[in-house]
Design an enzyme around this catalytic site. Structure first.
Site, PDB file in Angstrom:
ATOM      1  N   LYS A   1       0.849  -1.193   0.000  1.00  0.00           N
ATOM      2  CA  LYS A   1       0.000   0.000   0.000  1.00  0.00           C
ATOM      3  C   LYS A   1       0.882   1.239   0.000  1.00  0.00           C
ATOM      4  CE  LYS A   1      -3.871   2.001   2.690  1.00  0.00           C
ATOM      5  NZ  LYS A   1      -4.672   1.845   3.915  1.00  0.00           N
TER       6      LYS A   1
ATOM      7  N   SER B   1      -9.598   1.732   3.019  1.00  0.00           N
ATOM      8  CA  SER B   1      -8.742   2.489   2.137  1.00  0.00           C
ATOM      9  C   SER B   1      -7.725   1.657   1.365  1.00  0.00           C
ATOM     10  CB  SER B   1      -7.986   3.553   2.943  1.00  0.00           C
ATOM     11  OG  SER B   1      -7.115   2.945   3.875  1.00  0.00           O
TER      12      SER B   1
ATOM     13  N   SER C   1      -9.641  -0.627   7.223  1.00  0.00           N
ATOM     14  CA  SER C   1      -9.081  -0.406   5.888  1.00  0.00           C
ATOM     15  C   SER C   1      -8.388  -1.602   5.261  1.00  0.00           C
ATOM     16  CB  SER C   1      -8.112   0.780   5.918  1.00  0.00           C
ATOM     17  OG  SER C   1      -8.834   1.990   5.900  1.00  0.00           O
TER      18      SER C   1
END
Lengths: 488, 486
Positions: A80, A155, A179
């Site tokens: 990420k 996210s 997330s």
């Protein structure tokens, strides 16, 4: 052997170790897959093909020399984009960090590399990990591989979609309020938020420091466990990391769940949770009981305050964590402002997106003199109550089972104008962050062609039991074997 | 009391905030070296630059040094060291917040005793806490600004006096700072270098009409980098505020900077509203537990503090209170004195010499006693030579200056310069020639004009280029005078 992009992380690791395939072949196959599906998915903000092939060659060279090779040898991974990677742009999905190349690796990035994994790219996310749909990325949304008109969740939407679309075998995400787990659910993969302190946060660009935790995302429980084993453990660079009993993936896949006591908190199955989701979760509990577990409905009376508590604490910490983006030392420096204050204002105005600005404002307000006691301090107290509620539940139960998300993936743009509806997407996952406990999401059904996620939460630092329950369920069901056809 | 207060019916109230950089090897939250100066931005890393993703790790030694200082200042020690974030934007503050301590300082409720001329006083200390220093903002001649982050993250201790303030005069303010510096340097917590900014003091000052219970509006003075500046700055500010009130004006709440050249405070910033710092507990650091055993071991390791040393010096060496004050101004002064006095066996001469010649030379060279090339061994050697009349007091000054410059042993310098002439035959020849050259003076002296003795001795010293033993010369002259031994 199956096509390499259909193999599990474990299978790829074993094949590379045995010499059945080279790490380069594995990397190349996945880079080809990325080229094929990325135009439709947009899961990755950067593809580091050259570095990846060099890293794969290094693994192959080590193997041919007879050197010891790591437990993730040749495994293709995405990180990420809130995780710092030395010399590789780390943008956090924000304009304010466009092109910023950290001079150092996050501890997890270093550990993954030492374990022999090959990073193929950086995954898209909501700006600074704030969001539940990856629509808040300054670089455009990621699409759900199951239905390109839908969000992948967020996210860590890029990390989830890349794994689901078989661009990588596994990925790392970060979870502050859900997330990792929510996008894992929406993309039909496994996503684990470890116990707070289990994985070092050094090099994770902070959103809400007391809640943030890095965790693995993969297509099977065992794969996620292998990733966790590689990244977890005390880090002298992170004072909040904990010297807990070591975690091993083999402990997860060994043994059964006979006698496991399951709590099913009714607060997670009430209004607002879609019927098919409730039905899938109930069916999953029955499946677990069929394997020797016992289940009982229970109540966690304070969890309904999680959302309100979260939206005080997380923005408060974020308002402080994001103060460093002032255009002085790194990132975007906008022209037009006069003096330091002017430069800072112009840079932040131009560099931050709307959701980030809103959370900074909320957090600044919550910490202001005269409001601190009413908001921040009270939220901390409620958080303590939530934690105690979980402590009490874990005296009676080994794990708690709930839906991960009240709904399956929603359409891109569908909730953009309804911030409250968007925030409700995290209502089932937030409590685990409040309590600091581990939670995993695994696929447990389908609704209108989209995956449903089952959340299993466990005691602090008991990822082993949590994942063992998930593993047992996975082995007894076929949901994790379903793969999206990415329509181009 | 200096003039300001006798001229006006106003009384001053002075509080003090002192920041001291701690003598640790590394910075507060990272491994960068903690040292003064250096090429800009050569001692920083992702942590002290506040790069995204970096995390602080508390320096345990810094916590220990603050506990040490807090104990020396008679504070109660908090059972935990908890950190908070103080949020504000400034280019020298890389994270947009300073890691500090808000509601649980490591030390609280202490005091220190001062003895200015007006009489002894106890100054209460409200809190002693730990934080990190900021970088340094510089305005370049080009009109641009630059930041040096070498200082960013250096461990910084803040010591705040209690309210209502216990100090009311510039003398007291200076005495407080002198004593505080003596304690901090004595216990090895700070190097106390005000001119380098490692010890910084910001007095806050208000005046009110004598007899009034309500405190006046206070101003804060910055940029005071010597004891002298503190004294002058406070004095000036007390006078300025009193004058304003006497004229019927109001004192504005503001920060004022001390202008050394103009000898006055000048407006820096008006504080219309209290700055909003949005303090909250630092989530990146777990609170550190300070248990009784740790505190006890730190307490046991404290050296003799200046107050105790002062009393002991008076008793043990027969010094005056003023002398003892000066010789305990820092631990280095006390150690120097005791070593030299021990070696030469003459405490009186050691004290005189240190307060006179040594202080003068240090002052002129602008260095601290620690940097002095002539150590206590050298001073003891010099004083022993004076005591045994190997060299004159006058010659000793020259030898000392040379030793101070070069670090060479005084005995070697004296040997090179030629030792004192005490030999009666050698001096007798000089006497003969001087008496022959000054028959009138000699007659007057012999007739009882004692004042001429000094002149004669001077002539002899001149002929021997200062090497004659003045005591011996005196004796020989008197021997030759009528009624003398001869």
């Amino acid at each position: 052997m199956k096509p390499l992009t259909h193999c599990s992380l474990r299978a790829l690791r074993d094949a590379v170790r045995s010499g059945e395939v080279s790490a380069r072949e594995v990397a190349q196959a996945h880079l080809d897959r990325i080229t094929e599906v990325e135009p439709a998915i947009s899961a990755l903000l950067a593809v580091t093909a050259d570095d990846a092939l060099a890293q794969a060659d290094a693994v192959d060279a080590a193997r041919s020399r007879g050197d010891k090779i790591g437990p993730l040898a040749g495994v293709p991974i995405a990180l990420k984009d809130v995780i710092c990677t030395r010399g590789v742009a780390t943008t956090c999905g924000s304009r304010i960090l466009a092109g910023w190349k950290p001079p150092y690796d996050a501890t997890v990035a270093a550990r993954i590399r030492e374990a022999g994994a090959v990073m193929l790219g950086k995954a898209n996310c909501d700006e600074f990990a704030m969001g539940s749909s990856t629509e808040n990325s300054a670089y455009g949304p990621t699409r759900n591989p199951w239905n390109l008109a839908c969000v992948p969740g967020g996210s860590s939407g890029g990390s989830a979609a890349a794994v689901a679309a078989r661009e990588v075998a596994g990925s790392l995400g970060s979870d502050t309020g859900g997330s990792i787990r929510q996008p894992a659910a929406l993309c039909g993969i496994v996503g684990l938020k470890p116990t707070y302190g289990r994985v070092s946060r050094f090099g994770l660009v902070a959103y809400a420091s007391s809640l943030d935790q890095i965790g693995p995302m993969a297509r099977s429980v065992e794969d996620a466990a292998l990733l966790l084993e590689a990244i977890c453990g005390l880090d002298p660079l992170d004072s909040t990391s904990v010297d807990a009993a070591p975690f091993t993936a083999t402990a997860v896949t060994r043994g059964d769940i006979r006698g496991l006591r399951i709590g099913v908190p009714r607060e997670f199955l009430g209004d607002g949770v879609d019927g098919p989701v409730v039905a899938a979760v109930r069916a999953a509990v029955e499946a677990l009981c069929a394997m020797g577990a016992t289940a009982e409905e229970c109540s966690l009376r304070t969890v309904r305050h999680s959302l309100a508590t979260y939206y005080i604490l997380a923005p408060a910490e974020a308002s402080s964590n994001l103060a460093r983006y002032d255009g002085v030392r790194f990132g975007l420096r906008a022209e037009g402002g006069s003096g330091h204050a002017g430069m800072t204002e112009a840079s932040r105005e131009a560099g931050f997106g709307a959701e980030t600005k809103q959370r900074i404002l909320v957090g600044t307000y919550a910490l202001s003199a005269g409001y601190y006691d009413a908001y921040y301090l009270r939220a901390q107290k409620v958080r303590t109550l939530i934690r105690r509620d979980f402590d009490a539940a874990f005296e009676r139960f080994d794990v708690l089972v709930t839906p991960t998300s009240p709904t399956v993936a929603f359409g891109i743009g569908e909730k953009s104008d309804d911030p409250l509806a968007m925030k409700l997407a995290d209502v089932c996952t937030l409590p685990a962050n409040m309590a600091g406990i581990p939670g995993v999401s695994i696929p447990c059904g389908m609704d209108r062609g989209l995956p449903i996620g089952l959340q299993i939460m466990g005691r602090s630092f008991d990822e082993e039991t949590t994942l063992r329950a998930a593993y047992a369920y996975e082995q007894a069901t076929h949901w994790h074997t379903l793969r999206p056809e990415v329509n181009r | 009391m200096p003039g300001t207060q006798t001229e006006t019916p106003y009384v001053g109230s002075i509080g003090m905030e002192v920041h001291a950089e701690l003598l640790t090897e590394s910075k507060m939250f990272c491994g960068c070296r903690n040292a003064f100066g250096g090429k800009p931005n050569t001692r920083c890393c992702p942590v002290c630059l506040g790069l995204p993703g970096s995390l602080p790790v508390a320096n345990r030694l810094a916590v220990e040094l603050v506990i040490r200082a807090a104990l020396a200042l008679n504070c109660a020690i908090s059972p935990i060291a908890k950190f908070d974030r103080k949020n504000y934007f400034y280019p020298d503050l890389p994270k947009g917040y300073q890691i500090s301590q808000y509601d649980q300082p490591i030390g609280s409720g202490g005091w220190l005793d001062i003895e200015p001329e007006a009489g002894p006083r106890r100054v209460r200390i409200r809190r002693v806490h730990l934080e990190e220093d900021t970088g340094k903002l510089m305005h370049l001649p080009t009109g641009e600004s630059a930041v040096d982050y070498n200082r960013s993250g250096v461990p910084l201790m803040e010591i705040v006096t209690e309210f209502p303030p216990d100090m009311s005069s510039a003398d007291e303010a200076r005495a407080y700072l002198v004593k505080l510096r003596a304690i901090l340097t004595c216990i090895g917590v700070s190097d106390g270098k005000m001119e380098q900014g490692s010890l910084r003091c910001e007095p806050n000052i208000s005046v009110r009409p004598a007899g009034s219970a309500a405190f006046g509006t206070k101003t804060e003075i910055k940029n005071l980098n010597s004891f002298r500046a503190v004294h002058r700055g406070v004095q000036h500010e007390l006078a300025r505020q009193s004058a304003l009130l006497r004229r019927g004006d109001r004192v504005a709440q503001e920060t004022r900077g001390w202008n050394e050249a103009r000898g006055e405070t000048v407006l820096q910033r008006v504080k219309e509203v209290e700055q909003e710092y949005r303090y909250f507990p630092e989530p990146d650091l777990r609170p550190l537990h300070i248990d009784d055993a740790w505190v006890a071991s730190i307490r046991a390791s404290l050296p003799e503090l200046p107050d105790t040393a002062r009393v002991r010096l008076v008793e043990q060496y027969g010094l005056s209170a003023t002398e003892a004050d000066l010789l305990t101004q820092t631990a280095a002064w006390t150690a120097y004195f005791e070593r030299a006095a021990g070696l030469c066996g003459n405490a009186r001469a050691t004290a005189n010499w240190m307060m006179g010649e040594l202080a003068r030379l240090l002052n002129a060279a602008g260095i601290e006693i620690e940097q002095c090339k002539a150590g206590p061994e050298a001073l003891a050697e010099l004083l022993a030579m004076v005591e045994s009349s190997k060299i004159s007091g006058k010659m000793a000054k020259g030898v000392w200056e040379a030793a101070f410059e070069s670090g060479e042993a005084p005995a070697a310098i004296a040997a090179r310069q030629g030792e004192q002439i005490s030999d009666a035959d050698a001096l007798g020849a000089v006497l003969d020639s001087v008496i022959a050259a000054q028959p009138d003076v000699w007659s007057a002296l012999c007739a009882g004009d004692e004042k001429k003795l000094t002149f004669m001795v001077g002539q002899i010293m001149k002929q021997t280029r200062g090497k004659a033993n003045p005591g011996e010369v005196n004796r020989l002259l008197r021997d030759r005078m009528p009624g003398g031994a001869q």
